[in-house]
Design a protein around this motif. Structure first.
Motif, PDB file in Angstrom:
ATOM      1  N   SER B 320      -2.889   1.270  14.784  1.00  0.00           N
ATOM      2  CA  SER B 320      -3.274   1.375  16.189  1.00  0.00           C
ATOM      3  C   SER B 320      -2.425   0.414  17.032  1.00  0.00           C
ATOM      4  O   SER B 320      -1.901   0.784  18.095  1.00  0.00           O
ATOM      5  N   ALA B 324       0.587   1.310  19.878  1.00  0.00           N
ATOM      6  CA  ALA B 324       0.538   0.798  21.251  1.00  0.00           C
ATOM      7  C   ALA B 324       1.867   0.197  21.681  1.00  0.00           C
ATOM      8  O   ALA B 324       2.138   0.056  22.865  1.00  0.00           O
ATOM      9  N   ALA B 347      -3.444   6.190  15.370  1.00  0.00           N
ATOM     10  CA  ALA B 347      -2.589   6.067  16.561  1.00  0.00           C
ATOM     11  C   ALA B 347      -3.321   6.595  17.798  1.00  0.00           C
ATOM     12  O   ALA B 347      -3.064   6.139  18.914  1.00  0.00           O
ATOM     13  N   GLN B 350      -1.657   7.340  21.230  1.00  0.00           N
ATOM     14  CA  GLN B 350      -0.907   6.322  21.987  1.00  0.00           C
ATOM     15  C   GLN B 350       0.594   6.569  21.950  1.00  0.00           C
ATOM     16  O   GLN B 350       1.318   6.123  22.836  1.00  0.00           O
ATOM     17  N   CYS B 351       1.067   7.240  20.911  1.00  0.00           N
ATOM     18  CA  CYS B 351       2.478   7.598  20.827  1.00  0.00           C
ATOM     19  C   CYS B 351       2.606   8.824  19.926  1.00  0.00           C
ATOM     20  O   CYS B 351       1.694   9.111  19.159  1.00  0.00           O
TER      21      CYS B 351
END
Lengths: 274, 382, 174
Positions: B320, B324, B347, B350-351
């Motif tokens: 995580s 970020a 994740a 976030q990407c």
């Protein structure tokens, strides 16, 4: 009346879950009386069981006890014995547990001659699951999965044990209580794989399906058909037919038990037992 | 004189287990794990331990559980097909809280698959192979030295948490020989077998949790007269048909691992200081992924690598945090796509997370991963 | 200084053992080495390949990408494993077992198996003869270190014969 065997039970776990008239309690009591008669140290005695009606016995017995997975009591017991050879390891198993799902372990436990005492409670049926046929359900007898009678030929677990390498093989029944106890006690004396088939009555699952729902009737069947080994050997072949079966010490031979044999490996490898 | 020597991954695994105090091995031959059994057969009797070749994989699992209950640290090793057979008793170990380490030197599956070819296809099996709700610890080494180290860790974790630990090796590392220098015995930390805190007379209950929620279960033969079962049980160890006890028992099995999650979740970072992209890899594949990362760096691509040593419990927090701070993650694994789903979950959008998968008996070539990195970067810069 | 070496032949010729010994010698000489192998399910007679990478620094990807040297002990192995050889690399062939040499610039042909049978006494020593050839051709690890590695790995009663085989191989190339 002397009830010294009671000290071997976990009073707070009783009453047991077996049906009225079941033979498992008789066989379990025979085991603890055999333990008592041989003076086994309770703290150094481990009871290992598989899964099924028979295998619930371990929970009632006041020792270190192990209720394993279906069929796997002998491998667990082998591990215990080899890890700590000073322990007396007794296995309680059933006809389905030992000769069906655990059949391979049974054969190889015999072959290795691990110093275990294996008592098979043979009730001729899968009781815990409600009366399905086992490899020891006599051909033609009914079970929920054999509604027209069992098709399969039956296993003789004692002959199997003998052929596979067990060094002590005996059979008795819940009717012949004192004989059963002495058969187990002698098995405890044998330093090697001891196998005792204890025939037990199952009025609920086996008896009801086969017009013998009265436990007394089932025990009378044992009384009438069991023949002591010495007498059995003298019977002509045509008298060994039908329901008759031999009881007593069926086979015994000298052999080196696995842990002792492995001590030799440790010596060869230059390791000291630690 | 240097202690450096050439050693095989499987051999290092056996050495590590031995160094961690394993004194019992039960197993069944299966490629590509057999060298572990062979090593144990040779080494265990030298230290007074025992090796037994069992009749099948199930018996191998049963015998090590029995030995562990009788007080010996115990190991078994196998590969996919064998691990499938062991599953019921792996669950038994989780439920009855018996320390044991199971090595899986992964090969191509399903079924008999490709026995001598590398794969990482048992990632999800390691987590969910046995039935029911249970926690799992699984570790995956990338080098011969780490095969030793993770074997030590696996034995220690199994003892500390009284739970089965899977050492998830792969054929790449298992059969690889490389230069290795093993630590001295006094450099290795060993977690001893937990001992009961009180006597039966003082009201000992074998499954009563200690402060860390792990029970101090007595070894057989010490006068405690304990009962061990795979049935759901209360603190006495005896089965109870109660919804409350059932829920609490399953809760505790999970929580004892969950509260130690940070401590047992090991990840390592490479070239991550200024990285805009990250490759996530584990086991033998990470060796190739790292080579690809170095090649990408040569080309000026700001990419790094995060290597999972602990596969389970999954490194949720690390991934995580990673998601970020990077523009994209590439997951490389030698299977059809397994750990990538965990990375995506952690994740949490976030990407972007992309998969570079391979499942054809061969290991990755650095160029293949480099190409996937370039494609990820190209997508990120669109 | 990275060197990538591939030894190939058929199962039972001992190319994997030769590769392990060479990697052990490289480690003894203070270098980094990784050795890997692939083999058919048949322990004997199947195609067999082992790779060794030697470097002064760490080695990550464990397989050879562009070999500097390929040793082939059978025709099948030669045909299968020489293709990706570095253009300036060296292909070492067993003269008799690879009758049709592939079309490649740098080829060294040595009657490895013949030397093993006629001079070392047994075809079993072919892999150690080959190891002698490799030691000479590669010039990475000195012969004495390789000798020690061989002595360490082979059965004690065969050490002398193996030393002879190694020397024969070493002396068979310029």
């Amino acid at each position: 009346m002397e009830r010294s065997f009671e000290q071997y039970f976990r009073q707070n776990r009783l009453p047991h879950l077996w049906c009225p008239g079941c033979g498992n309690g008789i066989a379990t009591k025979a085991i603890v009386q055999a333990i008592e008669s041989k003076g086994l140290e309770r703290d150094k005695t481990v009871i290992v069981s598989g899964i099924g009606c028979s295998s619930r016995a371990s929970g009632y017995m006041d020792f270190d006890t192990l209720h394993t997975a279906h069929g796997r009591a002998i491998p667990f017991a082998t591990g215990i014995k080899l890890a700590n050879p000073e322990l007396n390891v007794i296995v309680i198993t059933g006809d389905g547990d030992c000769t069906a799902i655990g059949g391979n372990h049974f054969i190889h436990g015999c072959r290795r001659n691990v110093d275990l005492t294996v008592v098979l409670f043979n009730n001729n049926i899968y009781g815990m699951t409600g009366g399905q046929a086992s490899p020891m359900t006599p051909t033609g007898k009914k079970a929920t999965t054999a509604p027209y009678g069992a098709v399969d030929p039956v296993f003789d677990a004692c002959r199997l044990a003998e052929a596979a390498g067990a060094t002590y093989v005996a059979r008795s029944t819940a009717y012949h209580v004192q004989h059963l106890t002495s058969m187990i006690a002698d098995g405890l004396d044998n330093k090697g794989f001891s196998f005792i088939e204890a025939m037990v009555q199952c009025p609920t699952a086996y008896g009801r399906k086969n017009k013998m729902s009265d436990p007394v009737q089932l025990m009378m069947w044992m009384r009438d058909n069991a023949v002591m080994k010495a007498a059995w050997d003298k019977l002509p072949e045509d008298k060994k037919q039908g329901d008759r079966f031999p009881i007593g010490l069926l086979y015994q031979e000298a052999g080196v038990d696995y842990a002792t044999a492995y001590d030799h490996v440790i010596d060869l490898a230059g390791g000291a037992a630690k | 004189m240097s202690k450096a020597r050439l050693m095989q991954g499987n051999e290092a695994c056996a050495e590590g287990a031995l160094a961690a105090g394993v004194r019992f091995f039960g197993g069944y031959p299966i490629t590509p794990s057999t060298e572990i059994a062979e090593g144990m057969a040779k080494m265990l009797p030298k230290v007074g331990g025992k090796f037994v070749q069992m009749e099948d994989e199930i018996a191998s699992m049963g015998v090590v559980l029995g030995a562990s209950l009788a007080g010996k640290k115990a190991l078994t090793a196998s590969s996919g097909p064998g691990i499938s057979l062991k599953q019921e008793l792996i669950g038994y170990a989780a439920a009855a809280e018996i320390p044991v380490v199971i090595v899986n030197v992964q090969r191509v599956g399903p079924s008999t698959g490709q026995p001598t070819a590398p794969s990482q296809g048992d990632v999800m099996q390691a987590r969910w192979g046995t039935h029911g709700d249970h926690p799992m610890i699984a570790l995956s080494p990338w080098s011969v030295r780490e095969a030793f180290d993770t074997a030590v860790m696996a034995v220690n974790y199994s003892e500390r948490f009284r739970t089965p630990v899977i050492l998830l090796m792969d054929e790449i590392v298992g059969h690889l020989r490389e230069k290795v220098e093993l630590p001295e015995a006094d450099e290795i930390e060993i977690y001893p077998r937990r001992q009961p805190g009180c006597t039966p007379a003082e009201g000992y209950r074998p499954y009563a949790p200690a402060e860390d929620l792990v029970p101090n279960i007595a070894d057989f033969g010490n006068g405690y007269h304990i009962h061990v079962t795979g049935l759901i049980h209360d603190e006495t160890g005896f089965p109870v048909g109660s919804p409350k006890v059932t829920r609490e028992a399953i809760d505790r099995l999970h929580t004892k691992i969950e509260i130690a999650r940070d401590e047992i979740t090991h990840v390592e970072e490479y070239c991550m200081e200024d990285a805009e992209y990250a490759v996530v890899a584990f086991g033998g594949t990470a060796r190739t992924a790292y080579e690809a990362v170095l090649a990408a760096r040569q080309k000026g691509i700001k990419v790094g690598m995060v290597r999972l040593i602990t596969i389970w419990p999954f490194a949720d927090q690390a991934i995580s945090d990673l998601a970020a701070r990077v523009k994209g993650i590439l997951v490389t694994e030698l299977n059809y796509g397994q750990i990538v789903n965990e990375v995506e979950r952690a994740a949490a959008g976030q990407c972007p997370v992309e998969l570079c998968a391979k499942y054809d008996m061969t290991i990755f070539e650095p160029e293949e991963i480099l190409e996937a990195v370039e494609s990820l970067v190209a997508g990120g810069n669109k | 200084m990275r060197k990538q070496i591939r030894l190939s032949g058929s199962g039972g010729q001992g190319v994997i053992t030769a590769a392990i010994i060479y990697a052990e010698a490289a480690v003894a000489a203070g270098m980094e080495a990784v050795q890997s192998q692939s083999y058919g399910p048949e322990a004997r007679g199947g195609a067999s390949k082992s790779e060794v990478i030697i470097d002064n620094g760490p080695i990550y990807h464990p397989h050879v990408s562009v070999p500097d040297v390929v040793l082939a002990m059978t025709q099948k192995a030669a045909d299968k494993y020489y293709g990706d050889l570095h253009p300036e690399g060296i292909l070492i062939l067993d003269t008799d077992l690879v009758p049709e040499a592939p079309d490649f610039k740098n080829i060294i042909r040595v009657p490895i198996t013949k030397i093993a049978i006629e001079q070392a006494g047994k075809s079993l020593f072919a892999n150690i003869v080959a190891l002698g050839v490799l030691t000479k051709v590669l010039q990475l690890v000195d012969l004495d270190t390789v000798r020690k590695a061989v002595a360490h790995r082979v059965p004690p009663h065969t050490v002398e014969a193996n030393m002879k085989a190694l020397q024969l191989g070493y002396d068979s190339v310029e």
